[in-house]
Design a protein around this motif. Structure first.
Motif, PDB file in Angstrom:
ATOM      1  N   PHE A  27       1.007  -1.166  -0.216  1.00  0.00           N
ATOM      2  CA  PHE A  27      -0.098  -0.096  -0.033  1.00  0.00           C
ATOM      3  C   PHE A  27       0.928   1.276   0.137  1.00  0.00           C
ATOM      4  CE2 PHE A  27      -2.587   3.153   1.927  1.00  0.00           C
ATOM      5  CZ  PHE A  27      -3.753   3.142   1.450  1.00  0.00           C
ATOM      6  N   LYS A  28       0.705   1.987  -1.001  1.00  0.00           N
ATOM      7  CA  LYS A  28       1.405   3.451  -1.234  1.00  0.00           C
ATOM      8  C   LYS A  28       2.908   3.028  -0.761  1.00  0.00           C
ATOM      9  CE  LYS A  28      -2.616   6.510  -0.702  1.00  0.00           C
ATOM     10  NZ  LYS A  28      -2.948   7.492   0.073  1.00  0.00           N
ATOM     11  N   ASP A  29       3.624   3.840  -0.115  1.00  0.00           N
ATOM     12  CA  ASP A  29       4.690   3.885   0.199  1.00  0.00           C
ATOM     13  C   ASP A  29       5.288   3.504   1.643  1.00  0.00           C
ATOM     14  OD1 ASP A  29       3.762   6.212   1.471  1.00  0.00           O
ATOM     15  OD2 ASP A  29       5.648   7.435   1.095  1.00  0.00           O
ATOM     16  N   VAL A  30       4.209   2.609   2.281  1.00  0.00           N
ATOM     17  CA  VAL A  30       4.321   2.071   3.546  1.00  0.00           C
ATOM     18  C   VAL A  30       5.491   1.582   3.746  1.00  0.00           C
ATOM     19  CG1 VAL A  30       3.481   0.645   5.106  1.00  0.00           C
ATOM     20  CG2 VAL A  30       1.780   2.184   3.946  1.00  0.00           C
ATOM     21  N   GLY A  31       6.118   0.604   2.804  1.00  0.00           N
ATOM     22  CA  GLY A  31       7.372  -0.105   3.311  1.00  0.00           C
ATOM     23  C   GLY A  31       8.572   0.942   3.367  1.00  0.00           C
ATOM     24  N   ALA A  32       8.602   1.914   2.631  1.00  0.00           N
ATOM     25  CA  ALA A  32       9.673   2.903   2.603  1.00  0.00           C
ATOM     26  C   ALA A  32       9.641   3.754   3.986  1.00  0.00           C
ATOM     27  CB  ALA A  32       9.820   3.940   1.285  1.00  0.00           C
ATOM     28  N   LEU A  33       8.204   4.045   4.274  1.00  0.00           N
ATOM     29  CA  LEU A  33       8.159   4.900   5.587  1.00  0.00           C
ATOM     30  C   LEU A  33       8.471   4.341   6.848  1.00  0.00           C
ATOM     31  CD1 LEU A  33       4.813   6.530   4.666  1.00  0.00           C
ATOM     32  CD2 LEU A  33       6.828   7.633   4.905  1.00  0.00           C
ATOM     33  N   ILE A  34       8.195   2.848   6.660  1.00  0.00           N
ATOM     34  CA  ILE A  34       8.589   2.022   8.045  1.00  0.00           C
ATOM     35  C   ILE A  34      10.063   1.892   8.152  1.00  0.00           C
ATOM     36  CG2 ILE A  34       8.689  -0.382   8.887  1.00  0.00           C
ATOM     37  CD1 ILE A  34       5.759  -0.602   7.707  1.00  0.00           C
ATOM     38  N   GLN A  35      10.749   1.782   7.060  1.00  0.00           N
ATOM     39  CA  GLN A  35      12.129   1.742   6.892  1.00  0.00           C
ATOM     40  C   GLN A  35      12.952   2.868   7.462  1.00  0.00           C
ATOM     41  OE1 GLN A  35      13.946   0.617   3.125  1.00  0.00           O
ATOM     42  NE2 GLN A  35      15.983   0.654   3.916  1.00  0.00           N
ATOM     43  N   ARG A  36      12.267   3.991   6.954  1.00  0.00           N
ATOM     44  CA  ARG A  36      12.863   5.195   7.266  1.00  0.00           C
ATOM     45  C   ARG A  36      12.538   5.610   8.656  1.00  0.00           C
ATOM     46  NH1 ARG A  36      10.557  11.206   5.151  1.00  0.00           N
ATOM     47  NH2 ARG A  36      12.137  12.331   6.411  1.00  0.00           N
ATOM     48  N   TYR A  37      11.414   5.501   9.203  1.00  0.00           N
ATOM     49  CA  TYR A  37      11.052   5.917  10.470  1.00  0.00           C
ATOM     50  C   TYR A  37      11.412   4.774  11.838  1.00  0.00           C
ATOM     51  CZ  TYR A  37       8.836  10.075   8.610  1.00  0.00           C
ATOM     52  OH  TYR A  37       8.572  11.021   8.004  1.00  0.00           O
ATOM     53  N   GLN A  38      11.661   3.685  11.219  1.00  0.00           N
ATOM     54  CA  GLN A  38      12.179   2.440  12.143  1.00  0.00           C
ATOM     55  C   GLN A  38      13.471   3.044  12.531  1.00  0.00           C
ATOM     56  OE1 GLN A  38      10.391  -0.657  12.402  1.00  0.00           O
ATOM     57  NE2 GLN A  38      11.286  -0.705  14.427  1.00  0.00           N
ATOM     58  N   GLU A  39      14.448   3.649  11.774  1.00  0.00           N
ATOM     59  CA  GLU A  39      15.651   4.112  12.029  1.00  0.00           C
ATOM     60  C   GLU A  39      15.554   5.216  12.975  1.00  0.00           C
ATOM     61  OE1 GLU A  39      20.019   5.362  10.368  1.00  0.00           O
ATOM     62  OE2 GLU A  39      18.027   4.977   8.969  1.00  0.00           O
ATOM     63  N   LEU A  40      14.812   6.255  12.673  1.00  0.00           N
ATOM     64  CA  LEU A  40      14.654   7.622  13.372  1.00  0.00           C
ATOM     65  C   LEU A  40      14.139   7.075  14.725  1.00  0.00           C
ATOM     66  CD1 LEU A  40      12.979  10.133  10.614  1.00  0.00           C
ATOM     67  CD2 LEU A  40      15.137   9.683  11.523  1.00  0.00           C
ATOM     68  N   ASN A  41      13.243   5.990  15.089  1.00  0.00           N
ATOM     69  CA  ASN A  41      12.732   5.863  16.190  1.00  0.00           C
ATOM     70  C   ASN A  41      13.683   5.546  17.335  1.00  0.00           C
ATOM     71  OD1 ASN A  41      10.286   5.698  17.798  1.00  0.00           O
ATOM     72  ND2 ASN A  41      10.216   3.554  17.582  1.00  0.00           N
ATOM     73  N   THR A  42      14.939   4.914  16.639  1.00  0.00           N
ATOM     74  CA  THR A  42      15.965   4.330  17.589  1.00  0.00           C
ATOM     75  C   THR A  42      17.096   5.505  17.468  1.00  0.00           C
ATOM     76  OG1 THR A  42      16.721   3.047  15.598  1.00  0.00           O
ATOM     77  CG2 THR A  42      15.320   2.120  17.238  1.00  0.00           C
ATOM     78  N   ASN A  43      16.960   6.559  16.635  1.00  0.00           N
ATOM     79  CA  ASN A  43      18.404   7.494  16.569  1.00  0.00           C
ATOM     80  C   ASN A  43      17.433   8.838  17.021  1.00  0.00           C
ATOM     81  OD1 ASN A  43      20.303   9.420  15.795  1.00  0.00           O
ATOM     82  ND2 ASN A  43      21.061   7.793  14.107  1.00  0.00           N
ATOM     83  N   ALA A  44      17.584   9.118  18.013  1.00  0.00           N
ATOM     84  CA  ALA A  44      17.138  10.444  18.469  1.00  0.00           C
ATOM     85  C   ALA A  44      17.783  11.662  17.933  1.00  0.00           C
ATOM     86  CB  ALA A  44      17.246  10.781  20.134  1.00  0.00           C
ATOM     87  N   ASN A  45      19.170  11.475  17.587  1.00  0.00           N
ATOM     88  CA  ASN A  45      19.718  12.786  16.876  1.00  0.00           C
ATOM     89  C   ASN A  45      19.161  12.792  15.477  1.00  0.00           C
ATOM     90  OD1 ASN A  45      21.447  13.343  19.250  1.00  0.00           O
ATOM     91  ND2 ASN A  45      22.916  11.512  18.511  1.00  0.00           N
ATOM     92  N   LEU A  46      18.986  12.002  14.598  1.00  0.00           N
ATOM     93  CA  LEU A  46      18.777  11.885  13.249  1.00  0.00           C
ATOM     94  C   LEU A  46      17.223  12.362  13.347  1.00  0.00           C
ATOM     95  CD1 LEU A  46      19.798  11.495  10.578  1.00  0.00           C
ATOM     96  CD2 LEU A  46      18.719   9.192  10.627  1.00  0.00           C
ATOM     97  N   GLN A  47      16.486  11.707  14.186  1.00  0.00           N
ATOM     98  CA  GLN A  47      14.957  12.213  14.283  1.00  0.00           C
ATOM     99  C   GLN A  47      14.858  13.960  14.507  1.00  0.00           C
ATOM    100  OE1 GLN A  47      12.842  10.095  17.108  1.00  0.00           O
ATOM    101  NE2 GLN A  47      11.175  11.594  17.522  1.00  0.00           N
TER     102      GLN A  47
END
Length: 450
Positions: free
Chosen positions: A309-329
């Motif tokens: 569905f849409k770009d869900v896969g890419a969003l998960i990959q992107r925000y999964q990393e951000l969720n564990t990296n406060a600086n990048l977030q």
């Protein structure tokens, strides 16, 4: 004289009683006559059917029998039985001038439309429309047929013709309003849908369509009231929640949007594709509030129920990393003022053993630029840092533009920074030029220091 008064009163009473008795007897006679007439009508009906059936058994193209029997069934609204009769008559109009072609075509088309034989209906209704320019039924039902076939522009044309023939006919308002709406003439549909609601205030389909048209024409406040009213509705509730949420998102009321979407997900029998859309919007609303954990929860639900569905896969990959990296977030999602402060701190921390003086900061829709002078014991430079706030790939054109800016400002050196990467062409372009490209890995290592 005293004797005459009571006698006169008695006479009046007797006359009134006689009149009442006569009226009651006349009423009984009329009712009995009606019963006999009804019984006779039923007998006549059966006789007509029997007689016409015999004639058609001998001659299936007997025009009189077809017309008589067709008339009977049509008046009874027995469309299934009337249709084949008018269908035969329509075929016969080409060779029998005595047949009223316009009337037969109209009735064949209406019967076919009523029993969902839309191709057959088109044959009759188009003929009737051409044969009789002021035929209300032909225009009205042809408009309804075009609406069924999703040919909305033709539906509008036919229904407008029907309305011009009979302006007082309220039955045209709903299909004409719907045809205007589906052909994306949102402003034009509003008065017709309102007229329908004046007569049928509980018509949920028209109410939802009216609100959708209002939102398309800028009447968001009025549309929102209707969508909120429809949120609990079992049929239009989920779509109304989605529409209300999108209006709330457009005015930055993300908490209200989240409430709309969560109500929708509690409703029963919501189609999977609509559920996926609602979860997607819910995730976007949580991201707008920087709540990555909640956003990931709904994105992963979409991935499980509606893969691809849409770009869900890419969003998960992107925000999964951000969720564990406060600086990048913080780099990617902080408010603009906080992001500018972070860029300034990055510049100040980039050289460990130097004095850095920030001369200017420029904020654009694409980037933040920090102009500074750097002084060490051995050298002094004018440098420009450009920060791109994205996680994609930065191409050569952007780097060329940055290099031109360096020359215009007469800077000694420049740094392009992104939370994503630079393309191979961009890397080749900076070879031999005073430009350094800083990608995500180096960015995050510097962010950890500050």
């Amino acid at each position: 004289m005293d004797i005459l008064v009571p006698i006169f009163a008695i006479v009046i009473i007797i006359v009134v009683l006689v009149v009442v008795i006569v009226a009651m007897r006349a009423s009984r006679i009329r009712n009995a006559g009606k019963e006999r007439a009804g019984s006779l009508s039923a007998k006549n009906r059966n006789a007509i059917i029997k007689d016409c059936s015999k004639q058609l058994a001998r001659d299936p193209r007997n025009i009189t029998a077809l017309t008589t029997l067709g008339e009977l069934y049509y008046n009874e609204q027995n469309w299934e039985k009337a249709f084949p009769l008018y269908n035969v008559l329509l075929d016969l109009t080409a060779t029998h001038q005595e047949i009223d072609a316009a009337k037969i075509a109209e009735r064949q088309g209406i019967c076919a439309f009523k029993i969902n034989k839309f191709d057959d209906a088109a044959r009759g209704l188009i003929s009737a429309y051409k044969l009789s320019q002021n035929n209300f039924n032909a225009s009205y039902y042809l408009g309804q047929l075009m609406l069924q076939k999703n040919d909305y522009e033709k539906a509008v044309m036919c229904l407008r013709k029907a309305r011009s023939i009979s302006p007082e006919s309220t039955e045209v308002n709903e299909p004409l309003g719907m045809a205007y709406f589906r052909s994306k003439h949102y402003k034009e549909c509003l008065p017709f849908l309102r007229k329908v609601l004046d007569e049928e205030p509980t018509n949920k389909e028209v109410l939802f369509t009216l609100a959708s048209a209002m939102s398309e024409t800028g009447y968001n406040d009025q549309a929102l009231k209707i969508f909120l009213h429809l949120r609990p509705d079992p049929q239009y509730g989920a779509q109304s929640c989605l529409s209300a949420g999108m209006i709330h998102e457009s005015i930055k009321q993300h908490e209200n949007a989240i409430q709309d979407y969560e109500i929708a997900l509690k409703l029963e029998n919501v189609p999977n594709d609509l559920q996926a859309t609602i979860r997607y919007r819910l995730a976007m609303a949580y991201l707008a509030l920087n709540n990555i954990g909640k956003a990931l929860y709904y994105l992963k639900q979409i991935q499980m129920t509606t893969p691809g569905f849409k770009d869900v896969g890419a969003l998960i990959q992107r925000y999964q990393e951000l969720n564990t990296n406060a600086n990048l977030q913080a780099y990617l999602m902080a408010a603009t003022s906080d992001f500018v402060a972070l860029c300034r701190r990055f510049v100040m921390a980039y050289y460990a053993d130097a004095t850095v003086k920030i001369e200017d900061v420029a904020v654009t829709s694409e980037s933040v630029e920090v102009l500074c002078t750097v002084e060490t014991i051995k050298w002094e430079d004018s440098e420009l840092f450009r920060f791109y706030r994205n996680s994609g790939a930065i191409g050569e054109l952007y780097v060329r533009d940055f290099h031109s800016k360096l020359r215009d400002l007469k800077c000694d050196r420049g740094f392009c920074i992104t939370a994503g990467s630079f393309t191979e062409e961009a890397h080749k372009y900076v070879e031999g030029r005073p430009v350094d490209l800083i990608e995500k890995s180096k960015l995050t290592s510097i962010l950890k220091k500050i």
